[in-house]
Design an enzyme around this catalytic site. Structure first.
Site, short mmCIF file in Angstrom:
data_model
loop_
_atom_site.label_atom_id
_atom_site.label_comp_id
_atom_site.label_asym_id
_atom_site.label_seq_id
_atom_site.Cartn_x
_atom_site.Cartn_y
_atom_site.Cartn_z
N GLU A 232 29.11 44.74 41.18
CA GLU A 232 29.18 46.20 41.34
C GLU A 232 27.94 46.95 40.85
O GLU A 232 28.04 47.92 40.11
CB GLU A 232 30.44 46.75 40.64
CG GLU A 232 31.72 46.11 41.16
CD GLU A 232 32.98 46.60 40.44
OE1 GLU A 232 32.90 47.55 39.64
OE2 GLU A 232 34.05 46.02 40.71
N GLU B 131 38.56 38.92 45.71
CA GLU B 131 39.61 39.57 44.90
C GLU B 131 40.67 40.17 45.82
O GLU B 131 41.10 41.32 45.64
CB GLU B 131 38.99 40.67 44.01
CG GLU B 131 37.86 40.18 43.13
CD GLU B 131 37.24 41.26 42.26
OE1 GLU B 131 37.84 42.33 42.07
OE2 GLU B 131 36.12 41.02 41.75
O1 9MR Z 1 42.27 42.86 37.33
C1 9MR Z 1 41.38 42.94 36.22
C2 9MR Z 1 42.08 43.54 35.02
O2 9MR Z 1 43.13 42.70 34.59
C3 9MR Z 1 41.08 43.75 33.89
O3 9MR Z 1 41.72 44.43 32.82
C4 9MR Z 1 39.89 44.55 34.38
C5 9MR Z 1 38.83 44.69 33.29
O4 9MR Z 1 38.34 43.42 32.90
O5 9MR Z 1 39.30 43.93 35.51
C6 9MR Z 1 40.17 43.77 36.60
O6 9MR Z 1 39.52 43.10 37.65
C7 9MR Z 1 38.45 43.81 38.28
C8 9MR Z 1 37.38 42.82 38.64
O7 9MR Z 1 36.94 42.15 37.49
C9 9MR Z 1 36.21 43.48 39.33
N1 9MR Z 1 36.65 44.20 40.50
C10 9MR Z 1 37.75 45.14 40.27
C11 9MR Z 1 38.92 44.45 39.59
C12 9MR Z 1 40.07 45.43 39.39
O8 9MR Z 1 39.69 46.43 38.49
#
Ligand code: 9MR
Length: 354
Positions: free
Chosen positions: A158, A266
């Site tokens: 990102e 994802e």
């Molecule tokens: O799903 C993830 C959540 O459990 C975590 O708390 C969060 C922060 O680490 O990240 C979420 O996953 C993200 C991913 O790493 C990057 N793309 C967006 C995802 C959803 O926020």
């Protein structure tokens, strides 16, 4: 030692499962025949959390229906490098060890992400050169530690803004390491493991054409200058009706035509984006099935060398981050229900390969 403890645990769990199955008391209705592990011609994965790997039902499901895993948060910088004085590898060692026992691929997510920066790093008071050298050491240590065990990394996640012109996000990495911080990190990762696959990962790449162009400009520049990059991750947090099939196909084909691998990294599919329903009706399930079928069927027809795989962002509906993110809105975006039962879409995926 950890390795042997896990072997024993897995053996006991396997015996338990076989016993339950034979006596007809187990969860055999959750098994898919054939399986999502064996049928698809590309890897199918799930985001998991370390504690899931202590749970018999998750383990059984992963053993049967997974060929890849990503850590939902534990391989990010803030959990691993929370203490400035030492990187904590404990949890990740366990995840990688259990994945090895389960014989599933591990995709590393993610080396650098502006949302997963430890507090101390955001308020770092040393020089920029000191900051850069900390990051270099971190990236090289992590990647080389898991050489041969982690197949691939989201090197940077990102990095581009969504808005006008899609500039580089002004993250602490950009501020302290310069506009070329991304290529530095890709180079360090490659130095640390000559074989690991290196991905740039981002969201809305199928929906936001100018953002995709910014990412592709970066990739083209890397390819032209010999900076290592193997693929692009489309996060694919999508809805049943957004983005359009056309946009998903066009965006994916732009990656494929560059000879890069494409990872739907994802995947989750919102079936209730307007929040109208408070239960999972047959209509919502049909939305889920149709969208899943389109995604997997389209992906299946891509050139084999471009297919890194499709990773669901969680195993079962109640794992999803979306319920919190959209303020407890009801969503059912994943392939298994909260009792570990496969939704009809799972069999539809398998049937695509029969
Ligand atoms: O799903 C993830 C959540 O459990 C975590 O708390 C969060 C922060 O680490 O990240 C979420 O996953 C993200 C991913 O790493 C990057 N793309 C967006 C995802 C959803 O926020």
């Amino acid at each position: 030692m950890i390795h042997h403890k896990h072997s024993l645990l897995l053996l006991i769990l396997s015996l338990f499962f076989v016993t339950c199955k034979d006596s007809g008391t187990g969860s055999e209705e959750t098994d898919l025949e054939p399986s999502l592990r064996n049928s698809p011609t590309f890897p199918v994965g799930y985001a998991i959390q370390r504690t899931h790997l202590d749970d018999f039902q998750y383990l059984q499901l992963l053993r049967n229906e997974a060929s890849s895993i990503s850590a939902e948060y534990e391989m990010k910088m803030n959990p691993m490098y929370n203490n400035q004085n030492a990187v904590d590898y404990g949890i990740v060692d366990q995840i990688v060890g259990i994945a090895d026992e389960l014989e599933v691929r591990v995709h590393g997510h993610a080396l650098l992400w502006h949302s997963a920066v430890p507090g101390w790093m955001n308020s770092f008071s040393g020089t920029d050169a000191e900051f850069e050298s900390l990051i270099e050491d971190y990236v090289k240590d992590v990647v080389s530690r898991y050489r041969g065990q982690v197949a691939s990394w989201d090197v940077v996640n990102e990095a581009f803004e969504d808005g006008s012109g899609n500039p580089l996000r002004n993250s602490v990495f950009r501020q302290k390491m310069g506009d070329d911080y991304i290529e530095k990190v890709f180079r360090w990762a490659r130095e640390a493991d000559p074989d690991v696959l290196l991905f740039y990962n981002d969201y809305n790449l199928a929906a936001n054409g100018s953002k995709l162009d910014a990412v592709l400009d970066l990739a083209d520049d890397f390819i032209a200058r010999g900076i290592p990059i193997d693929g692009i991750g489309f996060q694919m947090h999508i809805s049943y009706n957004w983005p359009s099939e056309q946009n998903i196909m066009l965006a994916t084909n732009k990656v494929v035509s560059r000879g890069l691998q494409i990872h739907y990294s994802e995947l989750d599919i919102r079936v209730n984006p307007d929040g109208a329903s408070d239960s999972y009706t047959p209509e919502l399930d049909q939305r889920f099935t149709d969208r899943t079928e389109f995604i997997f069927n389209f992906y299946k027809n891509l050139p084999e060398e471009s297919q890194f795989g499709i990773t669901w962002w969680g195993v079962k509906d109640d794992d999803t981050w979306l319920r919190d993110f959209w303020d407890n809105q009801n969503e059912w975006p994943l392939l298994f229900d909260s009792e570990f039962n496969p939704k009809p879409a799972a069999q539809v995926i398998i049937d695509l390969f029969e």
